[in-house]
Design an enzyme around this catalytic site. Structure first.
Site, PDB file in Angstrom:
ATOM      1  N   LEU A 164      -0.095  -6.042  13.313  1.00  0.00           N
ATOM      2  CA  LEU A 164       0.617  -4.773  13.405  1.00  0.00           C
ATOM      3  C   LEU A 164      -0.086  -3.870  14.412  1.00  0.00           C
ATOM      4  O   LEU A 164      -1.307  -3.745  14.397  1.00  0.00           O
ATOM      5  CB  LEU A 164       0.680  -4.078  12.047  1.00  0.00           C
ATOM      6  CG  LEU A 164       1.396  -4.849  10.930  1.00  0.00           C
ATOM      7  CD1 LEU A 164       1.417  -4.020   9.659  1.00  0.00           C
ATOM      8  CD2 LEU A 164       2.821  -5.198  11.348  1.00  0.00           C
ATOM      9  N   GLY A 204      -5.124 -11.586   6.376  1.00  0.00           N
ATOM     10  CA  GLY A 204      -6.151 -10.593   6.057  1.00  0.00           C
ATOM     11  C   GLY A 204      -5.882  -9.323   6.823  1.00  0.00           C
ATOM     12  O   GLY A 204      -5.402  -9.368   7.965  1.00  0.00           O
ATOM     13  N   GLY A 205      -6.180  -8.157   6.233  1.00  0.00           N
ATOM     14  CA  GLY A 205      -5.922  -6.893   6.907  1.00  0.00           C
ATOM     15  C   GLY A 205      -4.453  -6.757   7.243  1.00  0.00           C
ATOM     16  O   GLY A 205      -3.581  -6.892   6.390  1.00  0.00           O
ATOM     17  N   ASP A 206      -4.159  -6.507   8.504  1.00  0.00           N
ATOM     18  CA  ASP A 206      -2.758  -6.361   8.937  1.00  0.00           C
ATOM     19  C   ASP A 206      -2.321  -7.565   9.761  1.00  0.00           C
ATOM     20  O   ASP A 206      -1.414  -7.459  10.589  1.00  0.00           O
ATOM     21  CB  ASP A 206      -2.585  -5.075   9.746  1.00  0.00           C
ATOM     22  CG  ASP A 206      -3.447  -5.052  11.010  1.00  0.00           C
ATOM     23  OD1 ASP A 206      -4.548  -5.637  10.985  1.00  0.00           O
ATOM     24  OD2 ASP A 206      -3.022  -4.454  12.007  1.00  0.00           O
ATOM     25  N   GLU A 207      -2.954  -8.705   9.541  1.00  0.00           N
ATOM     26  CA  GLU A 207      -2.606  -9.925  10.271  1.00  0.00           C
ATOM     27  C   GLU A 207      -1.817 -10.879   9.372  1.00  0.00           C
ATOM     28  O   GLU A 207      -2.174 -11.092   8.215  1.00  0.00           O
ATOM     29  CB  GLU A 207      -3.865 -10.626  10.783  1.00  0.00           C
ATOM     30  CG  GLU A 207      -4.618  -9.826  11.829  1.00  0.00           C
ATOM     31  CD  GLU A 207      -5.864 -10.535  12.313  1.00  0.00           C
ATOM     32  OE1 GLU A 207      -6.319 -10.220  13.434  1.00  0.00           O
ATOM     33  OE2 GLU A 207      -6.398 -11.387  11.578  1.00  0.00           O
TER      34      GLU A 207
END
Length: 290
Positions: A164, A204-207
Site C-alpha cells: 500500500l 506482514g505490515g501493509d504487504e
C-alpha cells in the site's frame, strides 16, 4: 449379579456406550447417552428413527464398515437436544454371536474441546490474526503445490507482490486502530478481485501476496492487477475519515517450462513491486531480467 456389575460399570464410564443389532436397532445404551447426549429413548429405536437423514446415513455407513472390518474409529458430530453439535470419537467393534448375526458395540468419547483447540492452533499457524487471510506459511505451502502442478501439467502461474502506498503516513497520523481497519478492508477488497482458486495472503505490515496458480497468458495477471488498482483506489470511510489510498504491484510470471523455485519467484515479484514504486506508484510492473 453379573448384569448388575456390568450395568454399574458401564453407567459410571464418562463416555457413551451402546450395543446395536445388525439392522441398527439399539438394544443397550448407558446412562451417559441419556444424561449427556440427551434422552432420546435409545433402546428399541433404529439409527434412522433417532437422527436426521444425512447424519443417520453417515452413521449407518460407519456401522457397516465396522461390522465388516471388525473394528473402526470414526468421528461423528452428534446434535444435542438443544441443537448444539458435539464431536465424538467413536470406537465401533463387532461382537460375534453363535448362530446369529453379530452385534455392533460402540464407545463414543466427546472430543469437542480438543477439536476446537486443534482448529484454533491450526488457524494461528496458517492464518493472519488481523485479516484472517492465509499467512506466509500457508502461502509458501500453496505456492509449492502450484509449482509442482505447473511443471506437471505445463501451466503458467503468477505471483503478485502488493504494497500500500503511503500506508505509514495514515498509520502515524490517524492511529493504529484506523490502520488495522484499513488493512481489513483492503484484505476484503483483494479477496473480491480474485478467483476462488487463487490465494490472497498477508505478508506482514501493509504487504500482501497473491498467487494465481493457473493463467493462460501474462495478460491475465495484468487484468487482475488492473482490477485491484481500481478497487483499492475507491475511497474508504473509516471512523469518520475518508481515506484515498493506492497500491503498487509487482508481478512475476512463472512460464509453463519453468525452472523457478519459491524464493526466486517471490524475490522477482518483490523486485517488480519496487520498480512500480520507483516509477510513480499506483501501478503494476512485471519482472524482467533487464
Amino acid at each position: 449379579e453379573s448384569q448388575e456389575r456390568f450395568a454399574l460399570f458401564m453407567d459410571t464410564l464418562p463416555a457413551a456406550t451402546f450395543i446395536k443389532e445388525e439392522d441398527g436397532t439399539t438394544i443397550y445404551a448407558n446412562r451417559y447417552m441419556s444424561n449427556v447426549m440427551g434422552a432420546r429413548n435409545w433402546v428399541g429405536r433404529s439409527t434412522r428413527d433417532i437422527f436426521p437423514h444425512d447424519l443417520a446415513e453417515q452413521i449407518i455407513a460407519d456401522d457397516r464398515r465396522a461390522l465388516a472390518a471388525g473394528y473402526q474409529v470414526v468421528e461423528e458430530k452428534i446434535p444435542n437436544p438443544d441443537g448444539e453439535h458435539r464431536t465424538y470419537q467413536t470406537h465401533k467393534f463387532r461382537i460375534p454371536r453363535k448362530n446369529q448375526p453379530p452385534l455392533l458395540g460402540g464407545i463414543a468419547l466427546d472430543i469437542t474441546e480438543r477439536k476446537q483447540m486443534e482448529e484454533k492452533i491450526w488457524s494461528l499457524a496458517y492464518f493472519d490474526s488481523l485479516t484472517n487471510l492465509p499467512n506466509r506459511r500457508m502461502l509458501l505451502d500453496r505456492l509449492a503445490q502450484a509449482l509442482l502442478r505447473a511443471k506437471r501439467y505445463q501451466n503458467s502461474l503468477a505471483v503478485m507482490f502488493l504494497d500500500l502506498d503511503y500506508f505509514k503516513a495514515i498509520n502515524d497520523s490517524l492511529g493504529h486502530d484506523v490502520g488495522d481497519e484499513l488493512l481489513k478492508e483492503v484484505a476484503s477488497r483483494l479477496s473480491a478481485c480474485v478467483r476462488s482458486g487463487d490465494t490472497v495472503s498477508r505478508h506482514g505490515g501493509d504487504e500482501f501476496i497473491i498467487l494465481l496458480p493457473e493463467i493462460a497468458l501474462p495478460e491475465d495477471a495484468a487484468l487482475v492487477a488492473d482490477k485491484i488498482i481500481r478497487t483499492i483506489n475507491t475511497p474508504i470511510l473509516i471512523a469518520g475519515n475518508t481515506l484515498n489510498i493506492s497500491t503498487s504491484i509487482g508481478i512475476a510470471v512463472c512460464p509453463a517450462k519453468n525452472s523457478d523455485d519459491i524464493n526466486g519467484l517471490l524475490k522477482k515479484a518483490d523486485s517488480a513491486m519496487y520498480a512500480a514504486k520507483d516509477t510513480g506508484r499506483n501501478r503494476y510492473r512485471f519482472y524482467a531480467e533487464e
